[in-house]
Design a protein around this motif. Structure first.
Motif, mmCIF file in Angstrom:
data_model
loop_
_atom_site.group_PDB
_atom_site.id
_atom_site.type_symbol
_atom_site.label_atom_id
_atom_site.label_comp_id
_atom_site.label_asym_id
_atom_site.label_seq_id
_atom_site.Cartn_x
_atom_site.Cartn_y
_atom_site.Cartn_z
ATOM 1 N N UNK A 170 2.749 1.912 56.022
ATOM 2 C CA UNK A 170 4.121 1.492 55.769
ATOM 3 C C UNK A 170 4.158 0.280 54.845
ATOM 4 N N UNK A 171 3.275 -0.680 55.105
ATOM 5 C CA UNK A 171 3.236 -1.876 54.283
ATOM 6 C C UNK A 171 2.805 -1.590 52.860
ATOM 7 N N UNK A 172 1.840 -0.691 52.696
ATOM 8 C CA UNK A 172 1.366 -0.336 51.353
ATOM 9 C C UNK A 172 2.487 0.321 50.553
ATOM 10 N N UNK A 173 3.250 1.183 51.204
ATOM 11 C CA UNK A 173 4.383 1.841 50.537
ATOM 12 C C UNK A 173 5.439 0.805 50.156
ATOM 13 N N UNK A 174 5.846 0.000 51.120
ATOM 14 C CA UNK A 174 6.907 -0.978 50.885
ATOM 15 C C UNK A 174 6.548 -1.948 49.765
ATOM 16 N N UNK A 175 5.320 -2.445 49.772
ATOM 17 C CA UNK A 175 4.901 -3.411 48.755
ATOM 18 C C UNK A 175 4.973 -2.805 47.358
ATOM 19 N N UNK A 176 4.516 -1.568 47.223
ATOM 20 C CA UNK A 176 4.513 -0.936 45.901
ATOM 21 C C UNK A 176 5.935 -0.684 45.416
ATOM 22 N N UNK A 177 6.808 -0.304 46.320
ATOM 23 C CA UNK A 177 8.196 -0.050 45.937
ATOM 24 C C UNK A 177 8.869 -1.343 45.487
ATOM 25 N N UNK A 178 8.709 -2.394 46.265
ATOM 26 C CA UNK A 178 9.416 -3.637 45.976
ATOM 27 C C UNK A 178 8.926 -4.309 44.697
ATOM 28 N N UNK A 179 7.617 -4.265 44.455
ATOM 29 C CA UNK A 179 7.087 -4.905 43.259
ATOM 30 C C UNK A 179 7.582 -4.212 41.997
ATOM 31 N N UNK A 180 8.008 -2.982 42.130
ATOM 32 C CA UNK A 180 8.543 -2.226 40.994
ATOM 33 C C UNK A 180 10.066 -2.253 40.921
ATOM 34 N N UNK A 181 10.694 -3.027 41.796
ATOM 35 C CA UNK A 181 12.126 -3.248 41.691
ATOM 36 C C UNK A 181 13.027 -2.207 42.327
ATOM 37 N N UNK A 182 12.468 -1.362 43.201
ATOM 38 C CA UNK A 182 13.257 -0.348 43.874
ATOM 39 C C UNK A 182 13.373 -0.666 45.360
ATOM 40 N N UNK A 183 14.125 0.142 46.096
ATOM 41 C CA UNK A 183 14.319 -0.078 47.521
ATOM 42 C C UNK A 183 13.831 1.124 48.325
ATOM 43 N N UNK A 184 13.405 0.873 49.555
ATOM 44 C CA UNK A 184 12.966 1.921 50.471
ATOM 45 C C UNK A 184 14.131 2.298 51.386
ATOM 46 N N UNK A 185 14.456 3.579 51.438
ATOM 47 C CA UNK A 185 15.474 4.060 52.377
ATOM 48 C C UNK A 185 14.901 3.958 53.785
ATOM 49 N N UNK A 186 15.627 3.276 54.671
ATOM 50 C CA UNK A 186 15.135 3.046 56.029
ATOM 51 C C UNK A 186 15.772 3.967 57.054
ATOM 52 N N UNK A 187 16.808 4.691 56.660
ATOM 53 C CA UNK A 187 17.543 5.516 57.616
ATOM 54 C C UNK A 187 16.845 6.838 57.926
ATOM 55 N N UNK A 188 15.844 7.193 57.132
ATOM 56 C CA UNK A 188 15.080 8.414 57.360
ATOM 57 C C UNK A 188 13.594 8.073 57.310
ATOM 58 N N UNK A 189 12.804 8.783 58.081
ATOM 59 C CA UNK A 189 11.374 8.504 58.147
ATOM 60 C C UNK A 189 10.573 9.792 58.017
ATOM 61 N N UNK A 190 9.260 9.621 57.871
ATOM 62 C CA UNK A 190 8.353 10.742 58.026
ATOM 63 C C UNK A 190 8.148 11.006 59.511
ATOM 64 N N UNK A 191 7.184 11.866 59.834
ATOM 65 C CA UNK A 191 7.070 12.333 61.212
ATOM 66 C C UNK A 191 5.754 13.054 61.412
#
Length: 275
Positions: A170-191
């Protein structure tokens, strides 16, 4: 396919109804081999769709193709009939985040950002994967969003191995998204995925203490699926009660793989490069 984290799972029609199992399942070697086959079917369908989609087609065209190919390969569509969903794929365009319903009225146009998510139920087990397709020439922002979404998926997958934790990926995904200026949708997840399309655990794409930080074990099978927005991370659901869209009309992109946890790392069961 995404679901809200509190949505109960059930086996989709027309597959036999089975009681939802509780807890995280560890798959046996025999079950893993079946999941390799269900994953291969999904990978094949998505690869073919990525090669045939073109402006002027409708999302219903893609849905019909996907169902035909899934059935030709001896499986049934995981999504069709699932909680009443009418399609064999989720087809979400531009600001549509997830769960877009295929329709003959929804025409695909040059410049669209098209998400195609599908699943196959084969000999009692599901495979699940999603791709985002740039239809023709897209804007530089759209191209970057798609690229970063796919990169984020693999950043997460690279953390997978027995003994690792969900927060690692989760942290690896979030860090890569944020450093590139985008946002992670939190209302849906994997499973988790296996006998049921949606199983425990929830596989989140951002750091949180609101869900268990599960320790991964060999034999677990996870659907890892980061969803990125170009603007706000928030979504709203349309009146069809399925299609989620960005609240600010910004673009959204998603990639997903079904991944097996191994003692030393991972195996991507829906790898399109191997079909």
């Amino acid at each position: 396919m995404n679901i809200l984290t509190n949505l109960l799972s059930q086996t989709p029609k027309p597959t036999p109804v089975k009681k939802q199992r509780r807890g995280i399942e560890i798959k046996s070697p025999r079950e893993i081999e079946i999941m390799r086959q269900s994953g291969k079917i999904v990978a094949t369908v998505l690869k073919e769709i990525s090669e045939l989609v073109k402006p002027g087609m409708t999302t219903a065209d893609l849905d019909a193709y996907a169902e035909k190919r899934i059935r030709e390969m001896g499986a049934t569509p995981s999504f069709k009939g699932y909680h009443g969903f009418t399609g064999s794929i989720c087809s979400s365009i531009n600001n549509e985040v997830v769960h877009g319903i295929p329709s003959p009225k929804k025409v695909i146009r040059a410049g669209d950002v098209l998400k195609v998510d599908t699943g196959a139920y084969f000999q009692g087990f599901h495979g699940d994967s999603c791709i985002t397709i740039a239809v023709g020439e897209v804007t530089p922002q759209a191209a970057k969003l798609i690229c970063v979404a796919e990169e984020a998926l693999y950043k997460g997958i690279e953390q997978v191995k027995a003994g690792a934790y969900l927060l690692d990926l989760a942290g690896a995904i979030e860090d890569h998204v944020k450093v590139n200026g985008f946002t992670v949708v939190e209302e849906f997840t994997g499973h988790g995925v296996g006998r049921n399309l949606h199983e425990e655990p929830s596989v989140f794409n951002y750091r949180t203490r609101e869900m268990p930080n599960v320790k991964l074990r060999a034999g677990m099978t996870l659907a890892i699926e980061p969803i990125l927005n170009a603007g706000s991370k928030h979504t709203r659901t349309l009146s069809d009660r399925w299609t989620a869209v960005t609240v600010d009309n910004s673009l959204s992109a998603q990639f997903e793989h079904t991944v097996l946890v191994t003692e030393t790392g991972y195996e991507i069961l829906t790898d399109r490069t191997k079909v």
